[in-house]
Design a protein around this motif. Structure first.
Motif: not given
Length: 291
Positions: A76-87, A214-224
């Motif tokens: 899940l970390g690998l998949l969603y980091s690519q989808l959200f463009g996160m490190n 916010p487990i497989v996503w983060t609130a910071k993603t929305l704020e950014r």
């Protein structure tokens, strides 16, 4: 119709309570919790036996708990980091620790709803406090959590996450999480024993809550992202489960923690304990008849 003293004593023993404790008062409910905690040698042994029985004849045994959680966190970390463009070095620890803590919360809710039904034989035959079965389940879930913390340690080493003294904040946070596990298991256990449709309903709600927290996503993603999307981050923080995760996760992955999360968790903890005591006050001595 009168009831003989011997029959009354037998019924009380079958329900796990002494005749004197069958009063519908908060004092009697609290006494059950204290009495059950005092029987910790029993529920500690039973909880450990549950894990041994579950992985009997398995080569890796309880390590399967860690392997399953680790594989899921990595995928899940690998998949969603690519989808959200996160490190991934930032996002994977967030997902992993979130999954570890979520496993404890979901386990207390879903397994807790069937805790008395699953222990029907013991409730009717073993003279013990009703809370013994609750402590047993929470202890078992806590052991699962401890097994999975190996994943967190591995991520600290792999991504060189700094560990300061603030990581100690996670210790009282876990203690509060365990206390919440007790009231959640007790409350839903009693209600679901009386109303059998509650257990499958909770199972569906927990699955829904997983995606809303916010487990497989983060609130910071929305704020950014800014704009209307950033405003939705505020809605995410209205979810109390977000705060339960944050008080443990933030110090473990070296992120800042909003003190408001502690106030929300402590508030829900107080209300939850009151609900559990109320349910025990009214119905705890009827559980042996409902199972």
């Amino acid at each position: 119709m009168s009831t003989s003293p011997d029959l009354a004593r037998i019924t009380a023993a079958a329900s796990g309570e002494h005749p004197a404790s069958r009063s519908t008062t908060f004092s009697a409910a609290w006494k059950d919790l204290r009495r059950g905690f005092g029987q910790r040698e029993l529920w500690l042994a039973l909880g450990w036996q549950d894990i041994k029985q579950r992985y009997r004849r398995s080569t890796l045994g309880p390590l399967w708990i860690t392997i399953a959680t680790g594989v899921m966190a990595f995928a899940l970390g690998l998949l969603y980091s690519q989808l959200f463009g996160m490190n991934i070095a930032e996002f994977l620890p967030h997902v992993a620790v979130g999954l570890i803590m979520w496993g404890f919360i979901a386990g207390c809710i879903k397994d807790g709803s069937e805790v008395f039904i699953a222990n029907e034989g013991l409730i009717k035959q073993l003279p013990s406090a009703l809370s013994v079965h609750v402590y047993r389940l929470v202890w078992r879930q806590f052991l699962f959590l401890l097994h999975n913390l190996v994943i967190w340690v591995a991520l600290l080493l792999i991504f060189q996450i700094p560990v300061g003294w603030k990581v100690l904040y996670a210790v009282p946070a876990m203690a509060v999480l365990v206390a919440n596990g007790v009231w959640v298991t007790m409350f839903f256990g009693i209600v679901a024993t009386r109303f059998r449709d509650v257990a499958p309903l909770l199972d569906s709600l927990v699955q829904l809550a997983f995606y809303m927290t916010p487990i497989v996503w983060t609130a910071k993603t929305l704020e950014r992202q800014g704009g209307a999307v950033a405003e939705r981050a505020f809605l995410a923080k209205l979810n109390p489960l977000y705060h339960y995760l944050e008080i443990v996760r933030a110090p473990m992955i070296h992120e800042p923690l909003d003190p408001m999360s502690w106030w929300v968790v402590l508030g829900f903890t107080g209300v939850g304990l009151l609900l559990a005591l109320l349910a025990m006050k009214q119905w705890r001595f009827r559980v042996s008849y409902w199972v």
